[in-house]
Enzyme design. Structure first.
Site, mmCIF file in Angstrom:
data_model
loop_
_atom_site.group_PDB
_atom_site.id
_atom_site.type_symbol
_atom_site.label_atom_id
_atom_site.label_comp_id
_atom_site.label_asym_id
_atom_site.label_seq_id
_atom_site.Cartn_x
_atom_site.Cartn_y
_atom_site.Cartn_z
ATOM 1 C CB SER A 24 46.877 36.045 17.291
ATOM 2 O OG SER A 24 45.535 36.208 16.529
ATOM 3 C CG ASP B 25 43.748 39.328 16.735
ATOM 4 O OD1 ASP B 25 44.445 40.341 16.730
ATOM 5 O OD2 ASP B 25 44.276 38.267 16.779
ATOM 6 C CG HIS C 39 45.330 44.160 17.459
ATOM 7 N ND1 HIS C 39 45.707 43.428 16.621
ATOM 8 C CD2 HIS C 39 45.359 45.323 17.184
ATOM 9 C CE1 HIS C 39 46.059 44.152 15.588
ATOM 10 N NE2 HIS C 39 45.604 45.405 15.887
ATOM 11 C CG MET D 88 42.590 45.253 14.493
ATOM 12 S SD MET D 88 42.900 43.793 13.765
ATOM 13 C CE MET D 88 42.740 42.754 15.338
ATOM 14 N N GLY E 101 42.865 41.993 9.975
ATOM 15 C CA GLY E 101 41.524 41.690 9.607
ATOM 16 C C GLY E 101 41.564 40.171 9.584
ATOM 17 C CG PHE E 102 41.064 38.182 7.276
ATOM 18 C CD1 PHE E 102 39.794 37.485 7.554
ATOM 19 C CD2 PHE E 102 40.896 39.359 6.678
ATOM 20 C CE1 PHE E 102 38.730 38.142 7.014
ATOM 21 C CE2 PHE E 102 39.929 39.880 6.282
ATOM 22 C CZ PHE E 102 38.583 39.357 6.512
ATOM 23 N N GLY E 103 43.702 36.223 10.077
ATOM 24 C CA GLY E 103 44.914 35.582 10.418
ATOM 25 C C GLY E 103 45.337 34.718 8.970
ATOM 26 N N GLY E 104 46.672 34.168 9.312
ATOM 27 C CA GLY E 104 46.991 33.394 8.081
ATOM 28 C C GLY E 104 47.606 34.227 6.860
ATOM 29 C CG ASP F 235 49.249 40.766 15.072
ATOM 30 O OD1 ASP F 235 49.326 39.833 14.421
ATOM 31 O OD2 ASP F 235 48.419 41.494 15.442
ATOM 32 N N GLY F 236 51.325 39.428 12.582
ATOM 33 C CA GLY F 236 51.020 39.086 11.387
ATOM 34 C C GLY F 236 52.015 38.298 10.637
ATOM 35 N N GLY G 243 49.727 33.604 15.389
ATOM 36 C CA GLY G 243 48.358 32.864 15.394
ATOM 37 C C GLY G 243 48.562 31.540 14.987
HETATM 38 O O1 LIG Z 1 45.346 41.011 14.009
HETATM 39 C C1 LIG Z 1 45.790 40.138 13.304
HETATM 40 C C2 LIG Z 1 45.036 39.863 12.177
HETATM 41 O O2 LIG Z 1 44.641 41.059 11.941
HETATM 42 C C3 LIG Z 1 46.865 38.919 13.912
HETATM 43 O O3 LIG Z 1 46.687 38.839 15.148
HETATM 44 C C4 LIG Z 1 46.624 37.619 13.138
HETATM 45 O O4 LIG Z 1 45.561 37.174 13.934
HETATM 46 C C5 LIG Z 1 47.756 36.903 13.234
HETATM 47 O O5 LIG Z 1 47.755 35.643 12.832
HETATM 48 P P1 LIG Z 1 48.942 34.843 11.956
HETATM 49 O O6 LIG Z 1 49.260 35.750 10.859
HETATM 50 O O7 LIG Z 1 49.952 34.759 13.014
HETATM 51 O O8 LIG Z 1 48.175 33.705 11.550
#
Ligand SMILES: O=C(CO)[C@@H](O)[C@H](O)COP(=O)(O)O
Length: 252
Positions: free
Chosen positions: A10, A37, A76, A78, A174-177, A203-204, A225
């Site tokens: 990602s 994303d 993706h 969103m 919405g957010f990574g990590g 994903d996530g 990501g």
């Molecule tokens: O769509 C999303 C978040 O909304 C993902 O694609 C995240 O960006 C994945 O990030 P990680 O959890 O792997 O850091």
């Protein structure tokens, strides 16, 4: 045996000030696809970028379709109005347009603005429209949405209405990590049992510590990501994710 393993870093975790170079390097490190994303600040509480940026970064990736196959630019979406942007993203070089099932009927799509832009689309019609635009179609589900809503699509007698991939979110989009939600894996298991050939993306929160659970459940398209972009050796992480999916897939 599930379909082949596809590792899709990602780019939300890339350095946006040098996105082209980061994307090219990730592909050279062994990624199959780039997970792009797209967030609009309505469907999710965050904003990333739009089609012009996708068009620019595509120029940095060497012959994506020839070298890596269809699907390389895995977008993706969103966003609250998924139908509105299909053409723009197709022109920008998106290969796979994955919209959220929830977005077609979301409250944002009920806004007066949305009504004028034909945003209140039936998911089946939207899959057909994406295919008519020459793209692969994906349907994403947020954690609160059950897989039963997909039956009509996945079992449509018309192949144009059948998605090429289902994305099961293992975090709130919405957010990574964020922390991986293992509670979503029964959805993956149920889909894999019913549809052995389906591309199932997760994903996530995916990384070395969580991949085995997702792979054992039957996921074959892995988005990661922070685990890839934050790694000392991203190539090693990509290879580890792939081995885990291949090992699990051989046992399915
Ligand atoms: O769509 C999303 C978040 O909304 C993902 O694609 C995240 O960006 C994945 O990030 P990680 O959890 O792997 O850091």
């Amino acid at each position: 045996m599930a379909p082949k393993a596809i590792i899709a870093p990602s780019i939300l975790s890339a350095d946006f000030a040098q996105l082209g170079a980061d994307c090219a390097r990730t592909m050279d490190q062994g990624a199959d696809w780039l997970h792009v994303d797209i967030m609009d600040g309505h469907f999710v509480p965050n904003i990333t970028f739009g089609a012009p940026v996708v068009a620019k970064i595509r120029k940095h990736v060497d012959r994506p379709a020839e070298k890596h196959g269809r699907g390389t630019f895995d977008c993706h979406m969103m966003i609250a109005e998924p139908k509105k942007w299909v053409r723009e993203f197709q022109k920008a070089g998106c290969d796979l347009y994955c919209f959220h099932y929830e977005a077609a009927f979301s409250s944002a799509a009920e806004s007066p603005e949305a009504k004028t832009t034909d945003a209140r689309t039936n998911p089946k019609d939207l899959v057909r429209y994406i295919h008519d635009c020459g793209l692969l179609a994906g349907v994403a589900l947020k954690p609160m949405t059950g897989v039963d809503v997909l039956t009509e699509l996945l079992e449509s007698p018309d192949p144009k209405e059948r998605p090429d991939m289902i994305l099961i979110m293992t975090v709130e989009p919405g957010f990574g990590g964020q922390k991986f939600m293992a509670s979503e894996l029964p959805k993956v298991q149920a889909l894999r049992k019913k549809y052995p050939d389906l591309n199932i993306e997760v994903d996530g929160g995916l990384g070395p510590g969580t991949i085995d659970q997702a792979a054992d459940a039957g996921a074959n398209v892995i988005v990661a990501g922070s685990a890839v972009f934050g790694a000392q050796d991203p190539a090693e992480v990509i290879s580890l994710l792939r081995s885990s999916v291949e090992k699990a897939s051989a046992q399915l």
